[in-house]
Design a protein around this motif. Sequence first.
Motif, PDB file in Angstrom:
ATOM      1  N   VAL A   1     -57.967 -12.305   9.858  1.00 36.33           N
ATOM      2  CA  VAL A   1     -58.292 -12.610  11.247  1.00 36.33           C
ATOM      3  C   VAL A   1     -57.313 -11.914  12.187  1.00 36.33           C
ATOM      4  O   VAL A   1     -57.701 -11.379  13.237  1.00 36.33           O
ATOM      5  CB  VAL A   1     -58.265 -14.133  11.478  1.00 36.33           C
TER       6      VAL A   1
ATOM      7  N   GLY B   1     -58.023  -7.868  14.638  1.00 33.96           N
ATOM      8  CA  GLY B   1     -57.831  -7.730  16.073  1.00 33.96           C
ATOM      9  C   GLY B   1     -57.403  -6.329  16.470  1.00 33.96           C
ATOM     10  O   GLY B   1     -57.817  -5.810  17.512  1.00 33.96           O
TER      11      GLY B   1
ATOM     12  N   GLY C   1     -60.505  -4.137  16.271  1.00 33.88           N
ATOM     13  CA  GLY C   1     -61.383  -4.427  17.399  1.00 33.88           C
ATOM     14  C   GLY C   1     -60.872  -3.835  18.694  1.00 33.88           C
ATOM     15  O   GLY C   1     -61.649  -3.353  19.520  1.00 33.88           O
TER      16      GLY C   1
ATOM     17  N   TRP D   1     -65.341  -8.442  14.464  1.00 32.40           N
ATOM     18  CA  TRP D   1     -64.703  -9.731  14.181  1.00 32.40           C
ATOM     19  C   TRP D   1     -65.627 -10.626  13.367  1.00 32.40           C
ATOM     20  O   TRP D   1     -65.215 -11.266  12.398  1.00 32.40           O
ATOM     21  CB  TRP D   1     -64.317 -10.378  15.513  1.00 32.40           C
TER      22      TRP D   1
END
Length: 227
Positions: free
Chosen positions: A79, A83, A86, A107
Motif C-alpha cells: 500500500v 503510492g 501512482g 491503487w
Amino acid sequence: MPTLSLGELIVRIVLAVVLGGAIGFEREWSGQSAGFRTHILVTLGAALFTLAGAYGLEDFFGEGRTVTVDPTRVAAQVVTGIGFLGAGAIIQRGINARGLTTAAALWVAAAIGVAIGLGYLVGAIATAVAAVIVLAGLKFLERIAFVRMRGGASAYKILVHRDLRMGDIGSAVEDMGGRLQSLKIFEDEAEGWSLAALIQLPPGMSSEHLVNRLRALPGVIDVDTEL
C-alpha cells in the motif's frame, strides 16, 4: 506455516493477470500512460509480495519450531509502495492535474493483487468488476450528465502579450465560479502568445460575460470563442 499447492498458486497468478488486465485494458483504451501491461504487473507484484509473506517463509524455519507470521505486514508495505507509482502517473499541466483516475486505478489493482495473494478471490473478482464498471460505465455520466449540471465547457482562443502571467487567467476564471480544465500555449511571432483554453462555466453564466472579463485582463489582446 500454511502451504499452497502448485495448482492453487497457478490459479492465483492467472487470476491476477486477468483482473489486472481487465482494469488496464480500460485505461489503455482511454489512452492513459499507465495501461494494460502496467496494471497487470502491479497486480502480479502485489500478489507475489503477499504470497511470499504468507506462504514463502517455510524453508527458513527448522522443524519443531513454532513461529507466528503476519502476512499483512508485507501487504501493508505494498500500500505504501504503490503510492510512488501512482504519483508517477499524475501529470501536472499548468494549474490542472491529469492522471488522478489512473493513479487510483493502480491503487485498486494493487489491492486486488493483495486480496488474491491472501486467497480472498471472491472479493478480488467483485472489486475488479466494480472498478471496470466505474471506469468505463460511469464515464458517460461524468462527461455528459455532470458537465451539463455544472454548466458545460467551452473552448476559447486567447491572444495575449508575452509578459502576461498565465495564472492570471486561471484566477479570473475561478473568481467567476468557473474552472479552467485545460490550457495549451502556442507562440505567435507577430503578436505574442496564443492560448487554447477549455473553460467550464458555472450554471447561468453566458460565454459573453466570460469573454468580456478575460478581455479586460491586462495583457490580453483578444478572445475568440471559435477554435
